[in-house]
Write a protein that holds these residues in place. Structure first.
Motif, PDB file in Angstrom:
ATOM      1  N   ASN A   1      -3.332   1.955   6.421  1.00 37.37           N
ATOM      2  CA  ASN A   1      -3.189   3.242   7.105  1.00 37.37           C
ATOM      3  C   ASN A   1      -2.974   4.409   6.146  1.00 37.37           C
ATOM      4  OD1 ASN A   1      -0.577   2.464   6.354  1.00 37.37           O
ATOM      5  ND2 ASN A   1       0.385   3.339   8.167  1.00 37.37           N
ATOM      6  N   ARG A   2      -3.138   4.186   4.869  1.00 41.67           N
ATOM      7  CA  ARG A   2      -3.018   5.283   3.891  1.00 41.67           C
ATOM      8  C   ARG A   2      -4.336   5.996   3.637  1.00 41.67           C
ATOM      9  NH1 ARG A   2       1.882   4.325   5.117  1.00 41.67           N
ATOM     10  NH2 ARG A   2       3.471   4.320   3.489  1.00 41.67           N
ATOM     11  N   PHE A   3      -5.437   5.497   4.229  1.00 43.70           N
ATOM     12  CA  PHE A   3      -6.749   6.022   3.855  1.00 43.70           C
ATOM     13  C   PHE A   3      -7.592   6.364   5.086  1.00 43.70           C
ATOM     14  CE2 PHE A   3      -5.291   3.380   0.350  1.00 43.70           C
ATOM     15  CZ  PHE A   3      -5.394   4.283  -0.702  1.00 43.70           C
ATOM     16  N   ASN A   4      -8.240   7.516   5.023  1.00 45.38           N
ATOM     17  CA  ASN A   4      -9.064   7.986   6.129  1.00 45.38           C
ATOM     18  C   ASN A   4     -10.180   7.011   6.484  1.00 45.38           C
ATOM     19  OD1 ASN A   4      -7.628  10.419   6.431  1.00 45.38           O
ATOM     20  ND2 ASN A   4      -8.883  11.458   4.908  1.00 45.38           N
ATOM     21  N   ARG A   5     -10.702   6.309   5.503  1.00 47.46           N
ATOM     22  CA  ARG A   5     -11.824   5.412   5.781  1.00 47.46           C
ATOM     23  C   ARG A   5     -11.442   4.278   6.726  1.00 47.46           C
ATOM     24  NH1 ARG A   5     -10.470   4.207   0.345  1.00 47.46           N
ATOM     25  NH2 ARG A   5      -9.573   2.108   0.061  1.00 47.46           N
ATOM     26  N   ASN A   6     -10.164   3.939   6.763  1.00 44.78           N
ATOM     27  CA  ASN A   6      -9.698   2.871   7.643  1.00 44.78           C
ATOM     28  C   ASN A   6      -9.172   3.385   8.977  1.00 44.78           C
ATOM     29  OD1 ASN A   6     -10.159   0.974   5.565  1.00 44.78           O
ATOM     30  ND2 ASN A   6      -8.099   1.275   4.747  1.00 44.78           N
ATOM     31  N   THR A   7      -8.678   4.614   8.988  1.00 47.28           N
ATOM     32  CA  THR A   7      -7.979   5.126  10.165  1.00 47.28           C
ATOM     33  C   THR A   7      -8.815   6.059  11.021  1.00 47.28           C
ATOM     34  OG1 THR A   7      -7.136   7.059   8.980  1.00 47.28           O
ATOM     35  CG2 THR A   7      -5.789   5.044   8.891  1.00 47.28           C
ATOM     36  N   GLY A   8      -9.843   6.661  10.411  1.00 51.98           N
ATOM     37  CA  GLY A   8     -10.549   7.752  11.064  1.00 51.98           C
ATOM     38  C   GLY A   8      -9.949   9.108  10.740  1.00 51.98           C
ATOM     39  N   GLY A   9      -8.811   9.094  10.029  1.00 56.21           N
ATOM     40  CA  GLY A   9      -8.083  10.320   9.727  1.00 56.21           C
ATOM     41  C   GLY A   9      -6.929  10.498  10.700  1.00 56.21           C
TER      42      GLY A   9
END
Length: 359
Positions: A163-171
């Motif tokens: 959850n630290r990265f936009n690529r995994n969360t969608g932002g």
């Protein structure tokens, strides 16, 4: 009713604790690859079988419904695997997708999936927000302005720090704020037409390193949304404000008056030296005759112990169970989940590019 749980991190564990509060249900099987999370889940559901894959879980005949509580970027592919293998009723955590390019796959799934899909946008069911929703139209005389403020703690650590990265969360506007965009649509009973936003990463996670990467997840922002019915919505998010008395504050205003909902954060984060945690409140402020009236909306302590969402997860599961058993459609549909993410992605784009995004 026998549940299969896919993913048993923090949210998956909250689902198990709340399922255990329902009558006539059991957690029959769990798929969780992380050893630490698996052992915690085993303590919560000691009679459950543990599976090494979704395919193994779906092959079990003792599963009637599914809960997906895996990292955001895995939800869509897992729904597709279930659809292709054994399309059971499923409650899937938000967000249902993270990349605009995935939208056609969701739309295909929406048409073809033969069973119930319920998206876990459970903020609707927090008791103070549910009360707010039940009174808002009458007390305001028709909402012209809706504002939602969340002042809270930073993102918690998750398995693999996904959850630290936009690529995994969608932002952040997708991961965190799809709840609030769903509330806007639901409260106003209208669709968004324009999104404006300003957001970024001011403080949180800047000193963290994962390999050679610095987290890029935002920690604050403002979003303004124009709706087709002429109403306006505003979101204010700050994720370095854990000292706040209330975590969420909702306000709706119309020609007749104003209504507010004040929602405290998770009780486990409330400092013991400050005494009892705040009680949720709803405040109605008519224009005429003037005179705010305040209502306390206490939440069952058992439900507060079972999770971090003011009892909403329990009420969501109770409604999901009723829908599965009765054959009724979901109260929070895949269409709702898609729309909330679409708004979040538009807010990400508007803030990133400094422009108005038309929907």
């Amino acid at each position: 009713m026998r549940y299969g749980i896919i993913g048993c991190g923090m949210m998956g564990q909250e689902h198990i604790r709340n399922i255990r509060l329902l009558l006539g249900v059991t957690v029959a099987a769990i798929a969780e690859p992380d050893p630490g999370m698996r052992e915690t889940a085993r303590a919560l559901a000691p009679d459950a079988a543990f599976c090494d894959s979704i395919a193994e879980l779906l092959a079990r005949p003792d599963i009637d419904a599914l809960v997906i509580a895996t990292p955001n970027h895995q939800h869509l592919a897992q729904l597709e695997e279930i659809a292709a293998t054994r399309p059971l009723p499923v409650l899937v955590e938000k967000p249902v997708y993270t990349d605009p390019a995935e939208a056609p796959r969701l739309e295909k799934l929406q048409v073809s999936y033969p069973a119930l899909i319920w998206v876990a946008l459970e903020y609707r069911y927090m008791p103070p927000i549910a009360k707010f929703l039940s009174l808002a139209q009458e007390e305001t005389g028709g909402i012209a302005m809706l504002s939602i403020r969340e002042h809270r703690f930073p993102f918690l650590p998750k398995v693999g720090n996904w959850n630290r990265f936009n690529r995994n969360t969608g932002g952040t506007m997708v991961e965190k704020c799809c709840h609030f965009f769903d509330l806007m649509r639901h409260t106003l009973n209208s669709e968004p037409v324009r999104v404006m936003a300003s957001a970024g990463q001011a403080l949180n996670h800047l000193e963290e390193r994962y390999g050679d990467e610095i987290p890029d997840i935002w920690d604050h922002g403002y979003v303004i949304v124009d709706f087709a019915n002429g109403a306006r919505g505003m979101l204010e998010l700050c994720m370095f404000a854990e000292g706040s008395r209330y975590q969420e504050e909702l306000s709706a205003v119309g020609p007749r008056g104003k209504i507010e909902a004040l929602v405290p954060g998770p009780g486990r984060f409330w400092p013991a030296h400050l005494g009892p945690a705040p009680v949720p409140r709803v405040i109605v402020s008519p224009r005429m005759p003037q005179g705010p009236r305040e209502m306390e909306i206490p939440v069952d302590p058992t439900l507060l112990e079972a999770g971090d969402h003011n009892g909403a997860t329990f009420y969501q599961h109770r409604l999901f169970l009723e829908a599965v058993q009765s054959g009724m459609p979901p109260a929070v549909s895949l269409s709702d989940g898609i729309a909330a993410v679409r708004m979040g992605l538009a807010a990400q784009e508007a803030a990133r590019e400094g422009r108005v995004v038309t929907l």
